[in-house]
Design a protein around this motif. Structure first.
Motif, PDB file in Angstrom:
ATOM      1  N   LEU A  35       0.831  -1.218   0.000  1.00 38.40           N
ATOM      2  CA  LEU A  35       0.000   0.000   0.000  1.00 38.40           C
ATOM      3  C   LEU A  35       0.862   1.264   0.000  1.00 38.40           C
ATOM      4  O   LEU A  35       0.536   2.246  -0.677  1.00 38.40           O
ATOM      5  CB  LEU A  35      -0.943   0.000   1.197  1.00 38.40           C
ATOM      6  N   LEU A  36       1.947   1.247   0.744  1.00 38.63           N
ATOM      7  CA  LEU A  36       2.857   2.400   0.737  1.00 38.63           C
ATOM      8  C   LEU A  36       3.460   2.624  -0.645  1.00 38.63           C
ATOM      9  O   LEU A  36       3.612   3.762  -1.086  1.00 38.63           O
ATOM     10  CB  LEU A  36       3.972   2.220   1.769  1.00 38.63           C
ATOM     11  N   LEU A  37       3.800   1.527  -1.327  1.00 34.81           N
ATOM     12  CA  LEU A  37       4.372   1.658  -2.664  1.00 34.81           C
ATOM     13  C   LEU A  37       3.368   2.263  -3.650  1.00 34.81           C
ATOM     14  O   LEU A  37       3.748   2.982  -4.572  1.00 34.81           O
ATOM     15  CB  LEU A  37       4.862   0.301  -3.179  1.00 34.81           C
ATOM     16  N   LEU A  38       2.100   1.969  -3.453  1.00 27.28           N
ATOM     17  CA  LEU A  38       1.077   2.560  -4.317  1.00 27.28           C
ATOM     18  C   LEU A  38       0.982   4.072  -4.138  1.00 27.28           C
ATOM     19  O   LEU A  38       0.629   4.796  -5.069  1.00 27.28           O
ATOM     20  CB  LEU A  38      -0.293   1.927  -4.031  1.00 27.28           C
ATOM     21  N   LYS A  39       1.308   4.554  -2.959  1.00 26.41           N
ATOM     22  CA  LYS A  39       1.218   5.987  -2.657  1.00 26.41           C
ATOM     23  C   LYS A  39       2.560   6.708  -2.818  1.00 26.41           C
ATOM     24  O   LYS A  39       2.620   7.926  -2.705  1.00 26.41           O
ATOM     25  CB  LYS A  39       0.715   6.192  -1.216  1.00 26.41           C
ATOM     26  N   ASP A  40       3.621   5.951  -3.072  1.00 23.74           N
ATOM     27  CA  ASP A  40       4.967   6.537  -3.155  1.00 23.74           C
ATOM     28  C   ASP A  40       5.066   7.499  -4.342  1.00 23.74           C
ATOM     29  O   ASP A  40       4.774   7.128  -5.476  1.00 23.74           O
ATOM     30  CB  ASP A  40       5.994   5.415  -3.298  1.00 23.74           C
ATOM     31  N   GLN A  41       5.482   8.710  -4.078  1.00 20.44           N
ATOM     32  CA  GLN A  41       5.655   9.719  -5.129  1.00 20.44           C
ATOM     33  C   GLN A  41       7.062   9.654  -5.736  1.00 20.44           C
ATOM     34  O   GLN A  41       7.268  10.029  -6.888  1.00 20.44           O
ATOM     35  CB  GLN A  41       5.411  11.123  -4.563  1.00 20.44           C
ATOM     36  N   TYR A  42       8.036   9.188  -4.962  1.00 18.18           N
ATOM     37  CA  TYR A  42       9.425   9.167  -5.410  1.00 18.18           C
ATOM     38  C   TYR A  42       9.651   8.095  -6.476  1.00 18.18           C
ATOM     39  O   TYR A  42      10.248   8.357  -7.514  1.00 18.18           O
ATOM     40  CB  TYR A  42      10.349   8.951  -4.205  1.00 18.18           C
ATOM     41  N   VAL A  43       9.191   6.871  -6.196  1.00 19.16           N
ATOM     42  CA  VAL A  43       9.272   5.773  -7.166  1.00 19.16           C
ATOM     43  C   VAL A  43       7.867   5.189  -7.284  1.00 19.16           C
ATOM     44  O   VAL A  43       7.499   4.286  -6.547  1.00 19.16           O
ATOM     45  CB  VAL A  43      10.274   4.686  -6.725  1.00 19.16           C
ATOM     46  N   PRO A  44       7.078   5.709  -8.217  1.00 11.58           N
ATOM     47  CA  PRO A  44       5.684   5.260  -8.319  1.00 11.58           C
ATOM     48  C   PRO A  44       5.566   3.852  -8.929  1.00 11.58           C
ATOM     49  O   PRO A  44       6.320   3.472  -9.818  1.00 11.58           O
ATOM     50  CB  PRO A  44       5.047   6.307  -9.229  1.00 11.58           C
TER      51      PRO A  44
END
Length: 159
Positions: A35-44
């Motif tokens: 879930l965090l990876l889905l929201k990550d702006q740095y490495v989408p």
């Protein structure tokens, strides 16, 4: 692995509860990570990149190993809590060993793509985790050899 040690068999019920709690905590941590990876702006990442192994643009090999690890963990925890009786103990036990490659893939995934993998504290965690598993595995193997040797010689086991 700890539950199979002869000295810990009397504590097996407590070890099972601990094992199941750790399993669910680990699985929920993996879901939180996704879930965090889905929201990550740095490495989408897109949902497709997270669910299809090796499809991610960012380090596809290590991302894919993480995805495969997730599926193996999902298979093990799902079969343990929902399918154990249908599979039967023998088949469930064989399937449960898929946790070993799942763990190995997750370690390689973390080392290869983890943003903190070069930090000393992260390297210490990886090293300590690997060492604990190796030491417990080696000790368990040694105990099984000793027990097998004692039973062949007719000596009582666990004295």
């Amino acid at each position: 692995m700890l539950g199979s040690f002869s000295k810990l068999r009397k504590k097996k019920a407590a070890l099972i509860v601990f094992h199941q709690s750790c399993s669910w905590f680990g699985f929920l941590t993996i879901l939180f990570h996704i879930l965090l990876l889905l929201k990550d702006q740095y490495v989408p990442y897109s949902v497709k990149q997270l669910l299809v192994p090796f499809l991610a643009e960012n380090k596809p090999l290590f991302s894919g190993l993480g995805t495969l690890s997730f599926y193996l963990f999902f298979l093990v925890i799902g079969s343990s809590d929902f399918l154990m009786k249908k599979l039967g103990r023998k088949n469930w036990r064989k399937l449960h060993f898929a946790v070993i490659p799942a763990w190995g893939l997750s370690v390689v995934h973390g080392i290869g793509i983890g943003t903190d993998s070069t930090e000393p504290w992260a390297q210490l965690l990886y090293t300590a985790g690997i060492m604990v598993i190796l030491i417990v595995g080696i000790l368990r193997y040694i105990e099984s050899v000793v027990i097998r040797h004692q039973s062949k010689r007719g000596k009582p086991i666990n004295e």
